[in-house]
Each structure stands twice: as structure tokens, then as C-alpha cells.
Design a protein around this motif. Structure first.
Motif, PDB file in Angstrom:
ATOM      1  N   ILE A 166     -28.913  33.376  -6.880  1.00  0.00           N
ATOM      2  CA  ILE A 166     -28.916  34.496  -5.930  1.00  0.00           C
ATOM      3  C   ILE A 166     -28.472  34.016  -4.559  1.00  0.00           C
ATOM      4  O   ILE A 166     -27.637  34.646  -3.898  1.00  0.00           O
ATOM      5  CB  ILE A 166     -30.322  35.135  -5.862  1.00  0.00           C
ATOM      6  CG1 ILE A 166     -30.626  35.879  -7.159  1.00  0.00           C
ATOM      7  CG2 ILE A 166     -30.434  36.080  -4.665  1.00  0.00           C
ATOM      8  CD1 ILE A 166     -32.059  36.390  -7.250  1.00  0.00           C
ATOM      9  N   TRP A 167     -29.030  32.901  -4.109  1.00  0.00           N
ATOM     10  CA  TRP A 167     -28.668  32.380  -2.789  1.00  0.00           C
ATOM     11  C   TRP A 167     -27.194  31.965  -2.732  1.00  0.00           C
ATOM     12  O   TRP A 167     -26.543  32.135  -1.702  1.00  0.00           O
ATOM     13  CB  TRP A 167     -29.564  31.190  -2.456  1.00  0.00           C
ATOM     14  CG  TRP A 167     -30.926  31.591  -1.989  1.00  0.00           C
ATOM     15  CD1 TRP A 167     -31.303  32.816  -1.505  1.00  0.00           C
ATOM     16  CD2 TRP A 167     -32.106  30.776  -1.952  1.00  0.00           C
ATOM     17  NE1 TRP A 167     -32.640  32.812  -1.175  1.00  0.00           N
ATOM     18  CE2 TRP A 167     -33.159  31.585  -1.433  1.00  0.00           C
ATOM     19  CE3 TRP A 167     -32.379  29.460  -2.302  1.00  0.00           C
ATOM     20  CZ2 TRP A 167     -34.461  31.096  -1.257  1.00  0.00           C
ATOM     21  CZ3 TRP A 167     -33.667  28.990  -2.132  1.00  0.00           C
ATOM     22  CH2 TRP A 167     -34.693  29.784  -1.609  1.00  0.00           C
ATOM     23  N   GLY A 168     -26.676  31.426  -3.821  1.00  0.00           N
ATOM     24  CA  GLY A 168     -25.275  31.028  -3.830  1.00  0.00           C
ATOM     25  C   GLY A 168     -24.341  32.225  -3.827  1.00  0.00           C
ATOM     26  O   GLY A 168     -23.390  32.298  -3.020  1.00  0.00           O
ATOM     27  N   VAL A 169     -24.600  33.195  -4.706  1.00  0.00           N
ATOM     28  CA  VAL A 169     -23.750  34.383  -4.800  1.00  0.00           C
ATOM     29  C   VAL A 169     -23.837  35.229  -3.536  1.00  0.00           C
ATOM     30  O   VAL A 169     -22.907  35.964  -3.207  1.00  0.00           O
ATOM     31  CB  VAL A 169     -24.148  35.208  -6.046  1.00  0.00           C
ATOM     32  CG1 VAL A 169     -23.427  36.550  -6.089  1.00  0.00           C
ATOM     33  CG2 VAL A 169     -23.837  34.421  -7.318  1.00  0.00           C
ATOM     34  N   ASN A 170     -24.939  35.118  -2.801  1.00  0.00           N
ATOM     35  CA  ASN A 170     -25.123  35.923  -1.597  1.00  0.00           C
ATOM     36  C   ASN A 170     -23.983  35.747  -0.592  1.00  0.00           C
ATOM     37  O   ASN A 170     -23.650  36.686   0.148  1.00  0.00           O
ATOM     38  CB  ASN A 170     -26.457  35.569  -0.927  1.00  0.00           C
ATOM     39  CG  ASN A 170     -26.738  36.429   0.289  1.00  0.00           C
ATOM     40  OD1 ASN A 170     -26.809  37.647   0.207  1.00  0.00           O
ATOM     41  ND2 ASN A 170     -26.891  35.797   1.441  1.00  0.00           N
ATOM     42  N   PHE A 171     -23.377  34.586  -0.553  1.00  0.00           N
ATOM     43  CA  PHE A 171     -22.279  34.370   0.397  1.00  0.00           C
ATOM     44  C   PHE A 171     -21.087  35.272   0.064  1.00  0.00           C
ATOM     45  O   PHE A 171     -20.429  35.807   0.962  1.00  0.00           O
ATOM     46  CB  PHE A 171     -21.865  32.900   0.400  1.00  0.00           C
ATOM     47  CG  PHE A 171     -22.902  31.991   1.002  1.00  0.00           C
ATOM     48  CD1 PHE A 171     -22.880  31.684   2.351  1.00  0.00           C
ATOM     49  CD2 PHE A 171     -23.916  31.452   0.222  1.00  0.00           C
ATOM     50  CE1 PHE A 171     -23.838  30.869   2.922  1.00  0.00           C
ATOM     51  CE2 PHE A 171     -24.885  30.641   0.770  1.00  0.00           C
ATOM     52  CZ  PHE A 171     -24.853  30.348   2.129  1.00  0.00           C
ATOM     53  N   SER A 172     -20.814  35.459  -1.202  1.00  0.00           N
ATOM     54  CA  SER A 172     -19.752  36.384  -1.601  1.00  0.00           C
ATOM     55  C   SER A 172     -20.154  37.823  -1.321  1.00  0.00           C
ATOM     56  O   SER A 172     -19.319  38.652  -0.926  1.00  0.00           O
ATOM     57  CB  SER A 172     -19.435  36.212  -3.097  1.00  0.00           C
ATOM     58  OG  SER A 172     -18.854  34.952  -3.348  1.00  0.00           O
ATOM     59  N   VAL A 173     -21.437  38.126  -1.505  1.00  0.00           N
ATOM     60  CA  VAL A 173     -21.935  39.472  -1.222  1.00  0.00           C
ATOM     61  C   VAL A 173     -21.791  39.780   0.267  1.00  0.00           C
ATOM     62  O   VAL A 173     -21.426  40.894   0.660  1.00  0.00           O
ATOM     63  CB  VAL A 173     -23.401  39.610  -1.675  1.00  0.00           C
ATOM     64  CG1 VAL A 173     -23.980  40.947  -1.236  1.00  0.00           C
ATOM     65  CG2 VAL A 173     -23.502  39.460  -3.186  1.00  0.00           C
ATOM     66  N   ILE A 174     -22.078  38.785   1.108  1.00  0.00           N
ATOM     67  CA  ILE A 174     -21.890  38.949   2.556  1.00  0.00           C
ATOM     68  C   ILE A 174     -20.425  39.265   2.864  1.00  0.00           C
ATOM     69  O   ILE A 174     -20.118  40.180   3.645  1.00  0.00           O
ATOM     70  CB  ILE A 174     -22.333  37.684   3.312  1.00  0.00           C
ATOM     71  CG1 ILE A 174     -23.858  37.559   3.304  1.00  0.00           C
ATOM     72  CG2 ILE A 174     -21.826  37.706   4.757  1.00  0.00           C
ATOM     73  CD1 ILE A 174     -24.377  36.262   3.889  1.00  0.00           C
ATOM     74  N   LYS A 175     -19.528  38.522   2.251  1.00  0.00           N
ATOM     75  CA  LYS A 175     -18.101  38.740   2.502  1.00  0.00           C
ATOM     76  C   LYS A 175     -17.678  40.153   2.100  1.00  0.00           C
ATOM     77  O   LYS A 175     -16.860  40.782   2.789  1.00  0.00           O
ATOM     78  CB  LYS A 175     -17.265  37.699   1.749  1.00  0.00           C
ATOM     79  CG  LYS A 175     -15.777  37.766   2.087  1.00  0.00           C
ATOM     80  CD  LYS A 175     -15.026  36.580   1.519  1.00  0.00           C
ATOM     81  CE  LYS A 175     -13.549  36.651   1.915  1.00  0.00           C
ATOM     82  NZ  LYS A 175     -12.808  35.463   1.456  1.00  0.00           N
ATOM     83  N   LEU A 176     -18.222  40.662   1.019  1.00  0.00           N
ATOM     84  CA  LEU A 176     -17.923  42.035   0.612  1.00  0.00           C
ATOM     85  C   LEU A 176     -18.382  43.023   1.681  1.00  0.00           C
ATOM     86  O   LEU A 176     -17.667  43.984   2.012  1.00  0.00           O
ATOM     87  CB  LEU A 176     -18.613  42.348  -0.719  1.00  0.00           C
ATOM     88  CG  LEU A 176     -18.045  41.668  -1.965  1.00  0.00           C
ATOM     89  CD1 LEU A 176     -18.955  41.909  -3.162  1.00  0.00           C
ATOM     90  CD2 LEU A 176     -16.631  42.169  -2.279  1.00  0.00           C
ATOM     91  N   GLY A 177     -19.553  42.796   2.236  1.00  0.00           N
ATOM     92  CA  GLY A 177     -20.071  43.686   3.270  1.00  0.00           C
ATOM     93  C   GLY A 177     -19.269  43.631   4.549  1.00  0.00           C
ATOM     94  O   GLY A 177     -19.137  44.636   5.269  1.00  0.00           O
ATOM     95  N   LEU A 178     -18.699  42.463   4.840  1.00  0.00           N
ATOM     96  CA  LEU A 178     -17.953  42.279   6.089  1.00  0.00           C
ATOM     97  C   LEU A 178     -16.600  42.994   6.092  1.00  0.00           C
ATOM     98  O   LEU A 178     -15.946  43.054   7.128  1.00  0.00           O
ATOM     99  CB  LEU A 178     -17.741  40.785   6.360  1.00  0.00           C
ATOM    100  CG  LEU A 178     -19.007  40.002   6.743  1.00  0.00           C
ATOM    101  CD1 LEU A 178     -18.713  38.505   6.792  1.00  0.00           C
ATOM    102  CD2 LEU A 178     -19.535  40.469   8.097  1.00  0.00           C
ATOM    103  N   THR A 179     -16.179  43.539   4.968  1.00  0.00           N
ATOM    104  CA  THR A 179     -14.903  44.267   4.940  1.00  0.00           C
ATOM    105  C   THR A 179     -14.983  45.558   5.753  1.00  0.00           C
ATOM    106  O   THR A 179     -13.964  46.027   6.261  1.00  0.00           O
ATOM    107  CB  THR A 179     -14.491  44.599   3.491  1.00  0.00           C
ATOM    108  OG1 THR A 179     -15.534  45.360   2.868  1.00  0.00           O
ATOM    109  CG2 THR A 179     -14.242  43.327   2.705  1.00  0.00           C
TER     110      THR A 179
END
Length: 300
Positions: free
Chosen positions: A15-28
């Protein structure tokens, strides 16, 4: 560790690792500071009305909230927005372990061991490899911003250690309440109302899901489970599993954003993870091997 607890620990690192990609999705569609501000608003509300304030001085609660919310995740969000891939961001942020060792040495007068120094040197070699990557997944400003976040995380760790709270979940909820307003204010000071107008007009389901993932699985659930495991088992049993975070971070970025993983990037990952392993656990492993060897010597 019991098999179920091992599975839970690995799940948390994923979860903590994938969260960085999830953050990037939100930053769009959401500005970095606004994204972090909403995240910590939901971490605090409505839970703060149902959870008693932890029995620690206000300066630790406020200080942790500001450093963790603005210094750590505000900087990480900015770094990803500045062009650093989610996978590389998850890797660079692991330097917080070394910053914590250095800061702990200064604050608590803890001398560095030769393994910690060696681990730092190995990891610095990995960082140099990252800076030299030219496939578009790395920007120098992004690296510096995430390193700033790593330094902030080490300060947050020191604040947490000084607070000596046993009410970890309550501490997280109450400290989260002090991050949103400064984060929103900083975004307004830098970008005016543009970020808020964009959020209102362009926020989509992806951004909403990104925020919800950061708040509930990544922050409230993951930190609660992780700290529960730390209370159940020795730190030496649980903590090494955190080395899986950058691995899952890279895998998440590859799956979600199709990030390329050339040999230079693999080499950088290996160096940094190896450096962390040597710096954090090298002395312990060496002592265990030496003790086992000495115990076996009389029988030879």
C-alpha cells in the motif's frame, strides 16, 4: 511472526509503495498542496471528534503535524509534480532512514557505526545513478524536493520519539488537524485562487479515489496495523519488511504508468536497498554471525 501477520505487513508495504503512483494520479487535476491539505483534513475529520487527545504536550502534536504534512508530503507531492516518477520518488524517500540516523546522532548523541556509514555510502552511489538517469523519469528539482521530504520525515521521527506516546493512532489523527490550513494557505499564496478554481471545475473520479486511498488505506489503516505489529513483535522482526516499500513503489509505477526500468535504474534500486539493509541491519547481522561462530568454536 504468524503467517497472517506477515501477510498484513507485506500488504502494508505494498500500500505504501503503490501510494506514490496514486499520488501522481491525483496530481493530474489537483495542486500538490491542495491534495495534501485535503488528505490531512480527512485524516483528522471526523475522527478527531471521537478520539481523545493523546497525553503529550501540544508542541509535539502541532510540530509533528506541520512537519509530516507540509515538510514531508507537501514536498513529495511537489517533487512528483516537478517530474520525478512515482517509482523513483518512493526510492529517494527512503533516504529518510539515513537522515534519521544523522539527526538522531546529533540530538540523542548516538554515534554512527561503521555499518551505518558504509550503508550511506552505498545508497549515495544509488542516488548518483538516479541523478544520471535520462529517460524522462527523473528531474533534479524533483529529486531535491523528495530529499527535502525525506529530511522532514526524519525530523518527524525525532519529534515522535521525543513525544514518547503510546497512543499512536490518536497522535496521528490529532496532529493531522494542524497541516491542512497551512497547506491551503501556501497554495493560495503561491498560485492565488487558480488551484482552487481548477479543483472545483476539473476534479474527477480519479482524483477523488486518489484522495480516499491516501487517507484511509495508506494513512489511517496502514499506520494503525503497522504500529500494532510493532507492539506485538520486536522491531527487528517487523522493520526490515519496510525495505519492500520502494520495490512495490517501482512495480506500481511500472504497472500504472508503464515506467521503463533499464539496467541503470535496477542498479540504482539495488544499491539503495542494499545500502538501507547494510546501514540499518548490518551491525545486527554481523553480531549474530559472530555470536553463532563463537558458540560453535569450542565444539570444533
Amino acid at each position: 511472526m504468524r503467517p497472517l501477520h506477515v501477510i498484513l505487513a507485506v500488504l502494508i508495504t505494498a500500500i505504501w509503495g503503490v501510494n506514490f503512483s496514486v499520488i501522481k494520479l491525483g496530481l493530474t487535476t489537483v495542486d500538490p498542496f491542495i491534495l495534501a491539505g485535503i488528505r490531512f483534513s480527512l485524516c483528522a475529520l471526523p475522527a478527531i471528534f471521537f478520539i481523545r487527545k493523546p497525553n503529550v504536550p501540544w508542541r509535539y502534536i502541532i510540530g509533528y503535524g506541520l512537519v509530516f504534512g507540509i515538510g514531508l508530503w507537501g514536498s513529495v507531492n511537489l517533487g512528483i509534480k516537478a517530474g520525478l516518477s512515482a517509482g523513483i520518488a518512493s526510492l529517494v524517500l527512503q533516504f529518510s532512514a539515513f537522515f534519521t540516523l544523522l539527526l538522531g546522532g546529533w540530538v540523542f548523541k548516538e554515534a554512527l557505526t561503521r555499518f551505518q556509514v558504509l550503508g550511506m555510502l552505498i545508497a549515495l552511489g544509488g542516488l548518483l545513478c538516479i541523478i544520471l538517469i535520462s529517460d524522462g523519469s527523473v528531474s533534479l528539482s524533483g529529486v531535491l524536493l523528495v530529499l527535502s521530504g525525506a529530511a522532514s520525515w526524519s525530523i518527524a521521527n525525532i519529534i515522535n520519539k521525543k513525544a514518547r506516546t503510546q497512543e499512536v493512532f490518536a497522535f496521528l489523527v490529532w496532529s493531522s488537524a494542524f497541516a491542512p490550513i497551512p497547506l491551503f494557505a501556501i497554495d493560495y499564496a503561491v498560485n492565488g485562487s487558480a488551484g482552487y478554481s481548477t479543483f472545483v471545475n476539473q476534479v474527477d473520479r480519479t482524483a477523488v479515489l486518489s484522495i480516499l486511498f491516501q487517507v484511509y488505506p495508506n494513512t489511517l489503516f496502514a499506520y494503525w496495523i503497522w504500529n500494532s505489529l510493532l507492539k506485538t513483535y520486536p522491531v527487528s522482526t517487523v522493520a526490515p519488511l519496510s525495505l519492500l516499500v520502494p520495490i512495490f513503489g517501482m512495480l506500481g509505477s511500472v504497472v500504472i504508468f508503464h515506467e521503463s526500468v533499464p539496467a541503470s535504474k535496477v542498479f540504482a534500486v539495488v544499491l539503495i536497498v542494499l545500502g538501507l539493509a547494510v546501514g540499518l541491519y548490518g551491525q545486527r547481522i554481523f553480531n549474530a554471525i559472530r555470536t553463532k561462530y563463537r558458540a560453535a568454536s569450542p565444539a570444533q
